[in-house]
Design a protein around this motif. Structure first.
Motif, PDB file in Angstrom:
ATOM      1  N   MET A 182       0.839  -1.171   0.000  1.00 14.89           N
ATOM      2  CA  MET A 182       0.000   0.000   0.000  1.00 14.89           C
ATOM      3  C   MET A 182       0.892   1.245   0.000  1.00 14.89           C
ATOM      4  SD  MET A 182      -3.010   1.020   2.705  1.00 14.89           S
ATOM      5  CE  MET A 182      -4.295  -0.049   2.134  1.00 14.89           C
ATOM      6  N   ASP A 183       0.542   2.231  -0.809  1.00 17.93           N
ATOM      7  CA  ASP A 183       1.322   3.465  -0.907  1.00 17.93           C
ATOM      8  C   ASP A 183       1.105   4.344   0.312  1.00 17.93           C
ATOM      9  OD1 ASP A 183       2.236   2.694  -3.371  1.00 17.93           O
ATOM     10  OD2 ASP A 183       0.753   3.844  -4.500  1.00 17.93           O
ATOM     11  N   VAL A 184       2.098   5.178   0.599  1.00 19.59           N
ATOM     12  CA  VAL A 184       2.013   6.086   1.743  1.00 19.59           C
ATOM     13  C   VAL A 184       1.862   7.528   1.268  1.00 19.59           C
ATOM     14  CG1 VAL A 184       3.385   4.577   3.239  1.00 19.59           C
ATOM     15  CG2 VAL A 184       4.508   6.386   1.972  1.00 19.59           C
ATOM     16  N   PHE A 185       1.402   8.358   2.182  1.00 20.81           N
ATOM     17  CA  PHE A 185       1.331   9.800   1.953  1.00 20.81           C
ATOM     18  C   PHE A 185       1.774  10.478   3.243  1.00 20.81           C
ATOM     19  CE2 PHE A 185      -2.764   8.275   3.362  1.00 20.81           C
ATOM     20  CZ  PHE A 185      -3.168   9.188   4.335  1.00 20.81           C
ATOM     21  N   GLN A 186       2.098  11.738   3.153  1.00 25.29           N
ATOM     22  CA  GLN A 186       2.511  12.496   4.326  1.00 25.29           C
ATOM     23  C   GLN A 186       1.281  13.089   5.008  1.00 25.29           C
ATOM     24  OE1 GLN A 186       5.821  11.298   4.804  1.00 25.29           O
ATOM     25  NE2 GLN A 186       5.724  13.200   5.937  1.00 25.29           N
ATOM     26  N   VAL A 187       1.259  12.999   6.332  1.00 27.10           N
ATOM     27  CA  VAL A 187       0.158  13.581   7.089  1.00 27.10           C
ATOM     28  C   VAL A 187       0.737  14.464   8.192  1.00 27.10           C
ATOM     29  CG1 VAL A 187      -0.105  11.671   8.732  1.00 27.10           C
ATOM     30  CG2 VAL A 187      -2.044  13.108   8.218  1.00 27.10           C
ATOM     31  N   HIS A 188       0.041  15.563   8.446  1.00 31.89           N
ATOM     32  CA  HIS A 188       0.385  16.495   9.511  1.00 31.89           C
ATOM     33  C   HIS A 188      -0.893  16.690  10.325  1.00 31.89           C
ATOM     34  CE1 HIS A 188       3.979  17.480   7.155  1.00 31.89           C
ATOM     35  NE2 HIS A 188       3.158  17.468   6.131  1.00 31.89           N
ATOM     36  N   ILE A 189      -0.926  16.153  11.533  1.00 33.83           N
ATOM     37  CA  ILE A 189      -2.078  16.304  12.414  1.00 33.83           C
ATOM     38  C   ILE A 189      -1.655  17.281  13.506  1.00 33.83           C
ATOM     39  CG2 ILE A 189      -3.749  15.159  13.919  1.00 33.83           C
ATOM     40  CD1 ILE A 189      -3.044  12.531  12.376  1.00 33.83           C
ATOM     41  N   LEU A 190      -2.220  18.481  13.457  1.00 33.41           N
ATOM     42  CA  LEU A 190      -1.800  19.550  14.354  1.00 33.41           C
ATOM     43  C   LEU A 190      -2.970  20.011  15.212  1.00 33.41           C
ATOM     44  CD1 LEU A 190       0.179  21.671  11.735  1.00 33.41           C
ATOM     45  CD2 LEU A 190       1.066  19.879  13.231  1.00 33.41           C
TER      46      LEU A 190
END
Length: 139
Positions: free
Chosen positions: A1-9
């Motif tokens: 499965m491909d990944v993506f960048q996440v920013h949970i702020l």
């Protein structure tokens, strides 16, 4: 499965920043599932349970309060007032907040105070729900 960048702020801290396999966000239109290469979009986040999958780790959950989510160019930005892991939630405190908010709703107050009490109650109940769900998953 491909990944993506996440920013949970959250307002007062960076909750999680890094690679992600999947993300489910509670929005005003229901739960929004996000995978790699999701189309660009913006949505309102409502109080609820946010779930995210980090490569090589079990599914993670968090209680989140209102905010917004933006997906753009395989990066996701989640901005919320608060984000808490289930183990960080103080059940007694959340129950007290819920009880105080219920009491405030019963009193005749201004519209602004009524709306604040409703938001406080929603946040407290969500925290209790996330903590309870996490506890059941451990059993």
């Amino acid at each position: 499965m491909d990944v993506f960048q996440v920013h949970i702020l959250a307002v007062d801290h960076s909750f999680y920043e890094g690679p992600c396999l999947s993300l489910t966000v509670p929005t005003s239109d229901g739960e929004l599932g996000i995978l790699a290469r999701h189309s660009n979009m913006i949505a309102a986040v409502r109080p609820g349970t946010l779930r995210y999958q980090v490569p090589g780790q079990p599914l993670q959950t968090a209680a989140v309060s209102p905010g917004m989510v933006k997906v753009e160019n395989n990066e996701v930005l989640v901005l919320v007032d608060s984000a808490e892991r289930p183990e960080e939630i103080d059940t007694a405190r959340a129950q007290r907040e819920a009880d105080e908010a219920r009491e405030a709703l019963l009193q005749k107050k201004s519209l602004q105070e009524h709306q604040l009490a409703q938001a406080t109650l929603a946040r407290a109940l969500n925290r209790l729900r996330v903590k309870s769900s996490h506890r059941r998953n451990l059993d």
